[in-house]
Motif scaffolding. Structure first.
Motif, PDB file in Angstrom:
ATOM      1  N   SER A  90       0.672 -31.461  28.372  1.00  0.00           N
ATOM      2  CA  SER A  90       0.929 -30.216  28.526  1.00  0.00           C
ATOM      3  C   SER A  90       0.470 -29.475  27.422  1.00  0.00           C
ATOM      4  O   SER A  90      -0.069 -28.072  27.497  1.00  0.00           O
ATOM      5  CB  SER A  90       2.102 -29.800  29.152  1.00  0.00           C
ATOM      6  N   ALA A  91       1.195 -29.823  26.073  1.00  0.00           N
ATOM      7  CA  ALA A  91       0.505 -29.105  25.082  1.00  0.00           C
ATOM      8  C   ALA A  91      -1.025 -29.041  24.782  1.00  0.00           C
ATOM      9  O   ALA A  91      -1.554 -27.901  24.354  1.00  0.00           O
ATOM     10  CB  ALA A  91       1.334 -29.751  23.730  1.00  0.00           C
ATOM     11  N   ASP A  92      -1.593 -30.186  24.879  1.00  0.00           N
ATOM     12  CA  ASP A  92      -3.375 -30.291  24.795  1.00  0.00           C
ATOM     13  C   ASP A  92      -3.838 -29.025  25.967  1.00  0.00           C
ATOM     14  O   ASP A  92      -4.609 -28.446  25.575  1.00  0.00           O
ATOM     15  CB  ASP A  92      -3.790 -31.413  24.912  1.00  0.00           C
ATOM     16  N   ARG A  93      -3.209 -29.304  26.932  1.00  0.00           N
ATOM     17  CA  ARG A  93      -3.843 -28.460  28.236  1.00  0.00           C
ATOM     18  C   ARG A  93      -3.644 -26.982  27.925  1.00  0.00           C
ATOM     19  O   ARG A  93      -4.555 -26.203  27.901  1.00  0.00           O
ATOM     20  CB  ARG A  93      -3.087 -29.094  29.466  1.00  0.00           C
ATOM     21  N   ASP A  94      -2.371 -26.557  27.451  1.00  0.00           N
ATOM     22  CA  ASP A  94      -2.062 -25.188  27.053  1.00  0.00           C
ATOM     23  C   ASP A  94      -3.121 -24.841  25.940  1.00  0.00           C
ATOM     24  O   ASP A  94      -3.497 -23.762  26.025  1.00  0.00           O
ATOM     25  CB  ASP A  94      -0.679 -25.119  26.737  1.00  0.00           C
ATOM     26  N   ARG A  95      -3.423 -25.760  25.255  1.00  0.00           N
ATOM     27  CA  ARG A  95      -3.924 -25.087  23.951  1.00  0.00           C
ATOM     28  C   ARG A  95      -5.540 -24.767  24.407  1.00  0.00           C
ATOM     29  O   ARG A  95      -6.241 -23.726  23.791  1.00  0.00           O
ATOM     30  CB  ARG A  95      -4.243 -26.149  22.533  1.00  0.00           C
ATOM     31  N   ARG A  96      -6.047 -25.678  24.966  1.00  0.00           N
ATOM     32  CA  ARG A  96      -7.267 -25.822  25.608  1.00  0.00           C
ATOM     33  C   ARG A  96      -7.678 -24.512  26.726  1.00  0.00           C
ATOM     34  O   ARG A  96      -8.618 -23.787  26.605  1.00  0.00           O
ATOM     35  CB  ARG A  96      -7.774 -27.167  26.465  1.00  0.00           C
ATOM     36  N   ILE A  97      -6.629 -24.462  27.354  1.00  0.00           N
ATOM     37  CA  ILE A  97      -6.515 -23.148  28.286  1.00  0.00           C
ATOM     38  C   ILE A  97      -6.739 -22.087  27.540  1.00  0.00           C
ATOM     39  O   ILE A  97      -7.373 -21.153  27.982  1.00  0.00           O
ATOM     40  CB  ILE A  97      -5.328 -23.229  29.375  1.00  0.00           C
ATOM     41  N   SER A  98      -5.797 -21.869  26.331  1.00  0.00           N
ATOM     42  CA  SER A  98      -5.994 -20.831  25.692  1.00  0.00           C
ATOM     43  C   SER A  98      -7.305 -20.356  25.038  1.00  0.00           C
ATOM     44  O   SER A  98      -7.728 -19.326  24.841  1.00  0.00           O
ATOM     45  CB  SER A  98      -4.703 -21.029  24.625  1.00  0.00           C
ATOM     46  N   SER A  99      -7.770 -21.701  24.496  1.00  0.00           N
ATOM     47  CA  SER A  99      -9.239 -21.475  24.054  1.00  0.00           C
ATOM     48  C   SER A  99     -10.297 -20.833  24.872  1.00  0.00           C
ATOM     49  O   SER A  99     -11.111 -20.068  24.860  1.00  0.00           O
ATOM     50  CB  SER A  99      -9.913 -22.854  23.594  1.00  0.00           C
ATOM     51  N   VAL A 100     -10.110 -21.429  26.278  1.00  0.00           N
ATOM     52  CA  VAL A 100     -10.966 -20.849  27.218  1.00  0.00           C
ATOM     53  C   VAL A 100     -10.953 -19.237  27.472  1.00  0.00           C
ATOM     54  O   VAL A 100     -11.638 -18.636  27.760  1.00  0.00           O
ATOM     55  CB  VAL A 100     -10.869 -21.780  28.564  1.00  0.00           C
ATOM     56  N   ARG A 101      -9.530 -19.000  27.633  1.00  0.00           N
ATOM     57  CA  ARG A 101      -9.227 -17.393  27.753  1.00  0.00           C
ATOM     58  C   ARG A 101      -9.806 -16.597  26.481  1.00  0.00           C
ATOM     59  O   ARG A 101     -10.347 -15.773  26.960  1.00  0.00           O
ATOM     60  CB  ARG A 101      -7.921 -17.411  27.912  1.00  0.00           C
ATOM     61  N   LYS A 102      -9.785 -17.224  25.348  1.00  0.00           N
ATOM     62  CA  LYS A 102     -10.385 -16.481  24.483  1.00  0.00           C
ATOM     63  C   LYS A 102     -11.959 -16.481  24.326  1.00  0.00           C
ATOM     64  O   LYS A 102     -12.473 -15.232  24.078  1.00  0.00           O
ATOM     65  CB  LYS A 102     -10.009 -17.212  22.983  1.00  0.00           C
ATOM     66  N   LEU A 103     -12.557 -17.489  24.803  1.00  0.00           N
ATOM     67  CA  LEU A 103     -13.960 -17.190  25.186  1.00  0.00           C
ATOM     68  C   LEU A 103     -14.301 -16.236  26.232  1.00  0.00           C
ATOM     69  O   LEU A 103     -15.299 -15.320  26.218  1.00  0.00           O
ATOM     70  CB  LEU A 103     -14.624 -18.806  25.527  1.00  0.00           C
ATOM     71  N   ARG A 104     -13.441 -16.368  27.316  1.00  0.00           N
ATOM     72  CA  ARG A 104     -13.575 -15.411  28.239  1.00  0.00           C
ATOM     73  C   ARG A 104     -13.313 -13.746  27.729  1.00  0.00           C
ATOM     74  O   ARG A 104     -14.475 -13.069  28.251  1.00  0.00           O
ATOM     75  CB  ARG A 104     -12.438 -15.193  29.539  1.00  0.00           C
ATOM     76  N   GLN A 105     -12.520 -13.556  26.648  1.00  0.00           N
ATOM     77  CA  GLN A 105     -12.220 -12.241  26.138  1.00  0.00           C
ATOM     78  C   GLN A 105     -13.562 -11.772  25.542  1.00  0.00           C
ATOM     79  O   GLN A 105     -14.091 -10.790  25.464  1.00  0.00           O
ATOM     80  CB  GLN A 105     -11.177 -12.371  25.441  1.00  0.00           C
ATOM     81  N   ARG A 106     -14.100 -12.767  24.615  1.00  0.00           N
ATOM     82  CA  ARG A 106     -15.252 -12.644  23.876  1.00  0.00           C
ATOM     83  C   ARG A 106     -16.556 -12.299  24.796  1.00  0.00           C
ATOM     84  O   ARG A 106     -17.486 -11.400  24.415  1.00  0.00           O
ATOM     85  CB  ARG A 106     -15.692 -13.855  22.817  1.00  0.00           C
ATOM     86  N   LEU A 107     -16.679 -12.903  26.085  1.00  0.00           N
ATOM     87  CA  LEU A 107     -17.881 -12.681  26.923  1.00  0.00           C
ATOM     88  C   LEU A 107     -17.785 -11.371  27.806  1.00  0.00           C
ATOM     89  O   LEU A 107     -18.780 -10.845  27.938  1.00  0.00           O
ATOM     90  CB  LEU A 107     -17.775 -13.832  27.900  1.00  0.00           C
ATOM     91  N   ALA A 108     -16.285 -11.039  27.858  1.00  0.00           N
ATOM     92  CA  ALA A 108     -16.387  -9.655  28.684  1.00  0.00           C
ATOM     93  C   ALA A 108     -17.072  -8.562  28.134  1.00  0.00           C
ATOM     94  O   ALA A 108     -16.950  -8.383  26.777  1.00  0.00           O
ATOM     95  CB  ALA A 108     -14.739  -9.347  28.727  1.00  0.00           C
ATOM     96  N   PRO A 109     -17.563  -7.819  28.885  1.00  0.00           N
ATOM     97  CA  PRO A 109     -18.226  -6.474  28.337  1.00  0.00           C
ATOM     98  C   PRO A 109     -17.127  -5.723  27.570  1.00  0.00           C
ATOM     99  O   PRO A 109     -16.049  -5.649  27.790  1.00  0.00           O
ATOM    100  CB  PRO A 109     -19.011  -5.691  29.259  1.00  0.00           C
ATOM    101  N   THR A 110     -17.622  -5.013  26.345  1.00  0.00           N
ATOM    102  CA  THR A 110     -16.802  -4.173  25.491  1.00  0.00           C
ATOM    103  C   THR A 110     -17.275  -2.987  25.781  1.00  0.00           C
ATOM    104  O   THR A 110     -18.404  -2.267  26.345  1.00  0.00           O
ATOM    105  CB  THR A 110     -16.993  -4.568  24.024  1.00  0.00           C
TER     106      THR A 110
END
Length: 110
Positions: A90-110
């Protein structure tokens, strides 16, 4: 600082080559290459640098192209997130999910 100039600064791409690298990054990603593979191909140090170049290049496209490229990348991130959800640690999963969310934020239009 614009997304394009910020990505160029982070990836150490000379501005004259930035557009060509961006075009190549989008081309390679559209072919299904990983950002790690793209980074090696275009001479960037890290996969995150290739992702930054991708985001910056997407920002230079027409609104319709931006929407299409972002939708394609979000679909890839959806697939990645589903795979990550299968991780037993779960710790690894949560860390990796957090990374995916950060990628999505960077990808989103500004």
């Amino acid at each position: 600082m614009s997304a394009k100039s910020e990505a160029a600064r982070r990836t150490s791409i000379p501005s004259t080559d930035h557009a060509l690298v961006g075009d190549r990054v989008i081309e390679l990603r559209s072919e299904g290459n990983s950002f790690a593979s793209i980074a090696k191909t275009v001479g960037l140090a890290r996969s995150l640098d290739a992702f930054g170049a991708f985001v910056a290049a997407v920002a230079t496209r027409s609104p319709a192209q931006q929407k299409k490229l972002r939708a394609e990348e979000n679909s890839r991130l959806d697939t990645l997130e589903r795979r990550i959800q299968q991780q037993p640690d779960s710790a690894d999963r949560d860390r990796r999910i957090s990374s995916v969310r950060k990628l999505r934020q960077r990808l989103a239009p500004t």
